[in-house]
Design a protein around this motif. Sequence first.
Motif, PDB file in Angstrom:
ATOM      1  N   ARG A 123      97.721  18.227 132.348  1.00 50.02           N
ATOM      2  CA  ARG A 123      96.757  17.104 132.044  1.00 50.02           C
ATOM      3  C   ARG A 123      97.564  15.793 131.893  1.00 50.02           C
ATOM      4  NH1 ARG A 123      94.527  19.424 128.280  1.00 50.02           N
ATOM      5  NH2 ARG A 123      95.774  18.467 126.366  1.00 50.02           N
ATOM      6  N   HIS A 124      98.694  15.820 131.155  1.00 53.59           N
ATOM      7  CA  HIS A 124      99.592  14.544 131.089  1.00 53.59           C
ATOM      8  C   HIS A 124      99.921  14.187 132.271  1.00 53.59           C
ATOM      9  CE1 HIS A 124     100.155  15.240 126.506  1.00 53.59           C
ATOM     10  NE2 HIS A 124      98.960  15.130 126.910  1.00 53.59           N
ATOM     11  N   GLU A 125     100.342  14.962 133.058  1.00 54.15           N
ATOM     12  CA  GLU A 125     100.674  14.579 134.458  1.00 54.15           C
ATOM     13  C   GLU A 125      99.555  13.973 135.346  1.00 54.15           C
ATOM     14  OE1 GLU A 125     101.971  17.091 138.567  1.00 54.15           O
ATOM     15  OE2 GLU A 125     103.229  17.354 136.499  1.00 54.15           O
ATOM     16  N   ASN A 126      98.527  14.380 135.289  1.00 52.64           N
ATOM     17  CA  ASN A 126      97.128  13.921 135.907  1.00 52.64           C
ATOM     18  C   ASN A 126      96.719  12.506 135.388  1.00 52.64           C
ATOM     19  OD1 ASN A 126      97.128  16.171 137.629  1.00 52.64           O
ATOM     20  ND2 ASN A 126      95.112  16.910 136.145  1.00 52.64           N
ATOM     21  N   LEU A 127      96.976  12.290 134.195  1.00 56.99           N
ATOM     22  CA  LEU A 127      96.685  11.201 133.524  1.00 56.99           C
ATOM     23  C   LEU A 127      97.492  10.081 134.099  1.00 56.99           C
ATOM     24  CD1 LEU A 127      95.405  12.171 129.760  1.00 56.99           C
ATOM     25  CD2 LEU A 127      93.985  11.605 131.617  1.00 56.99           C
ATOM     26  N   ARG A 128      98.766  10.383 133.807  1.00 54.68           N
ATOM     27  CA  ARG A 128      99.981   9.417 134.305  1.00 54.68           C
ATOM     28  C   ARG A 128     100.009   9.089 135.543  1.00 54.68           C
ATOM     29  NH1 ARG A 128     103.023  12.588 131.004  1.00 54.68           N
ATOM     30  NH2 ARG A 128     103.854  13.926 132.489  1.00 54.68           N
ATOM     31  N   ALA A 129      99.305  10.206 136.588  1.00 51.89           N
ATOM     32  CA  ALA A 129      99.269   9.720 137.999  1.00 51.89           C
ATOM     33  C   ALA A 129      97.995   8.782 138.198  1.00 51.89           C
ATOM     34  CB  ALA A 129      99.039  11.086 138.900  1.00 51.89           C
ATOM     35  N   TRP A 130      97.000   8.850 137.387  1.00 47.43           N
ATOM     36  CA  TRP A 130      95.685   8.009 137.603  1.00 47.43           C
ATOM     37  C   TRP A 130      96.054   6.769 136.948  1.00 47.43           C
ATOM     38  CZ3 TRP A 130      92.419  12.756 135.527  1.00 47.43           C
ATOM     39  CH2 TRP A 130      92.444  13.558 136.470  1.00 47.43           C
ATOM     40  N   GLY A 131      97.063   6.507 136.225  1.00 50.38           N
ATOM     41  CA  GLY A 131      97.498   5.308 135.653  1.00 50.38           C
ATOM     42  C   GLY A 131      96.805   5.008 134.181  1.00 50.38           C
ATOM     43  N   ILE A 132      96.638   6.205 133.707  1.00 49.69           N
ATOM     44  CA  ILE A 132      96.002   6.294 132.257  1.00 49.69           C
ATOM     45  C   ILE A 132      96.844   6.599 131.196  1.00 49.69           C
ATOM     46  CG2 ILE A 132      93.979   7.206 130.977  1.00 49.69           C
ATOM     47  CD1 ILE A 132      92.505   7.970 133.574  1.00 49.69           C
ATOM     48  N   ASP A 133      97.145   5.843 130.090  1.00 45.75           N
ATOM     49  CA  ASP A 133      97.726   6.307 129.123  1.00 45.75           C
ATOM     50  C   ASP A 133      97.397   7.656 128.304  1.00 45.75           C
ATOM     51  OD1 ASP A 133      99.696   5.384 126.872  1.00 45.75           O
ATOM     52  OD2 ASP A 133      97.645   5.987 125.842  1.00 45.75           O
ATOM     53  N   THR A 134      98.257   8.585 128.125  1.00 43.71           N
ATOM     54  CA  THR A 134      97.860   9.923 127.905  1.00 43.71           C
ATOM     55  C   THR A 134      97.283   9.782 126.534  1.00 43.71           C
ATOM     56  OG1 THR A 134     100.024  10.434 126.943  1.00 43.71           O
ATOM     57  CG2 THR A 134      99.880  10.883 129.179  1.00 43.71           C
ATOM     58  N   ALA A 135      97.487   8.993 125.592  1.00 46.08           N
ATOM     59  CA  ALA A 135      96.897   9.159 124.333  1.00 46.08           C
ATOM     60  C   ALA A 135      95.563   8.726 124.377  1.00 46.08           C
ATOM     61  CB  ALA A 135      97.676   8.409 123.262  1.00 46.08           C
ATOM     62  N   LEU A 136      95.499   7.522 125.181  1.00 38.79           N
ATOM     63  CA  LEU A 136      94.028   6.972 125.672  1.00 38.79           C
ATOM     64  C   LEU A 136      93.070   7.778 126.380  1.00 38.79           C
ATOM     65  CD1 LEU A 136      91.643   4.803 125.188  1.00 38.79           C
ATOM     66  CD2 LEU A 136      93.072   3.639 127.303  1.00 38.79           C
ATOM     67  N   GLY A 137      93.727   8.486 127.304  1.00 36.77           N
ATOM     68  CA  GLY A 137      93.033   9.364 128.173  1.00 36.77           C
ATOM     69  C   GLY A 137      92.537  10.647 127.389  1.00 36.77           C
ATOM     70  N   GLU A 138      93.361  11.135 126.361  1.00 39.77           N
ATOM     71  CA  GLU A 138      92.987  12.286 125.853  1.00 39.77           C
ATOM     72  C   GLU A 138      91.769  12.063 124.826  1.00 39.77           C
ATOM     73  OE1 GLU A 138      96.318  14.638 124.258  1.00 39.77           O
ATOM     74  OE2 GLU A 138      96.389  15.563 126.224  1.00 39.77           O
ATOM     75  N   ARG A 139      91.990  10.692 124.469  1.00 35.49           N
ATOM     76  CA  ARG A 139      90.848  10.353 123.204  1.00 35.49           C
ATOM     77  C   ARG A 139      89.476  10.261 124.076  1.00 35.49           C
ATOM     78  NH1 ARG A 139      87.777  10.909 119.701  1.00 35.49           N
ATOM     79  NH2 ARG A 139      86.988   9.315 118.398  1.00 35.49           N
ATOM     80  N   LEU A 140      89.546   9.708 125.297  1.00 29.69           N
ATOM     81  CA  LEU A 140      88.521   9.337 126.107  1.00 29.69           C
ATOM     82  C   LEU A 140      87.807  10.793 126.642  1.00 29.69           C
ATOM     83  CD1 LEU A 140      89.467   6.227 128.240  1.00 29.69           C
ATOM     84  CD2 LEU A 140      87.590   6.464 126.576  1.00 29.69           C
ATOM     85  N   VAL A 141      88.684  11.822 127.033  1.00 27.72           N
ATOM     86  CA  VAL A 141      88.267  13.215 127.135  1.00 27.72           C
ATOM     87  C   VAL A 141      87.360  13.698 126.013  1.00 27.72           C
ATOM     88  CG1 VAL A 141      88.943  15.422 127.713  1.00 27.72           C
ATOM     89  CG2 VAL A 141      89.981  13.328 129.156  1.00 27.72           C
ATOM     90  N   GLU A 142      87.825  13.629 124.714  1.00 28.26           N
ATOM     91  CA  GLU A 142      87.180  13.905 123.611  1.00 28.26           C
ATOM     92  C   GLU A 142      85.934  13.165 123.595  1.00 28.26           C
ATOM     93  OE1 GLU A 142      89.379  13.049 119.871  1.00 28.26           O
ATOM     94  OE2 GLU A 142      91.058  14.347 120.470  1.00 28.26           O
ATOM     95  N   THR A 143      85.861  12.047 123.644  1.00 28.84           N
ATOM     96  CA  THR A 143      84.859  11.151 123.667  1.00 28.84           C
ATOM     97  C   THR A 143      83.751  11.602 124.726  1.00 28.84           C
ATOM     98  OG1 THR A 143      86.024   9.256 122.667  1.00 28.84           O
ATOM     99  CG2 THR A 143      83.659   8.920 123.164  1.00 28.84           C
TER     100      THR A 143
END
Length: 166
Positions: free
Chosen positions: A33-53
């Motif tokens: 998941r972290h690899e995907n987020l980085r590849a998409w240009g999304i900060d991992t902490a922000l991306g995971e918080r947005l997934v939760e949301t």
Amino acid sequence: MTSDHDKMWRRCAHLGRVLLPLVDQEPWRQARRHENLRAWGIDTALGERLVETFAALAAHAVAVDASAPAAEFDTLTLSAVADTATGKRDFELLAGLPDTFADERDEMAVKVFRLYAYKGDQTSLQLFRLSTEVRHALNVLAQRSPLPFPTCGDIFRQAAEADLSR
């Protein structure tokens, strides 16, 4: 006194918070998941918080569409939440939310989601990608379940067994 709507949101937010820790019981999933987020240009902490949301918003949309009271939240199926995560437009997930949030973290996360939803351009693509992460996470949990149609309540029980109450 807490309204039924506020109780419902708290249940939805709790589902969002336990989703990734449950999926990450297989550690390689978090790395992917972290690899995907980085590849998409999304900060991992922000991306995971947005997934939760996103998960919380999708669950809330299912509950609102079904006119379910908070007491029935645990009966919502994971498949319905997963379908809503990718089946509704970003701004549709924002309908019917509480006016205020007891948890400041939830309020901030919804505001960030709202900004992403209405900004358009690249952020729309990022939200689409995050919706697929939510759907994938929910499907992973559903596939792990011995039950044919796992529910949000089943996820809460798994989270309690894994001591993920927070």
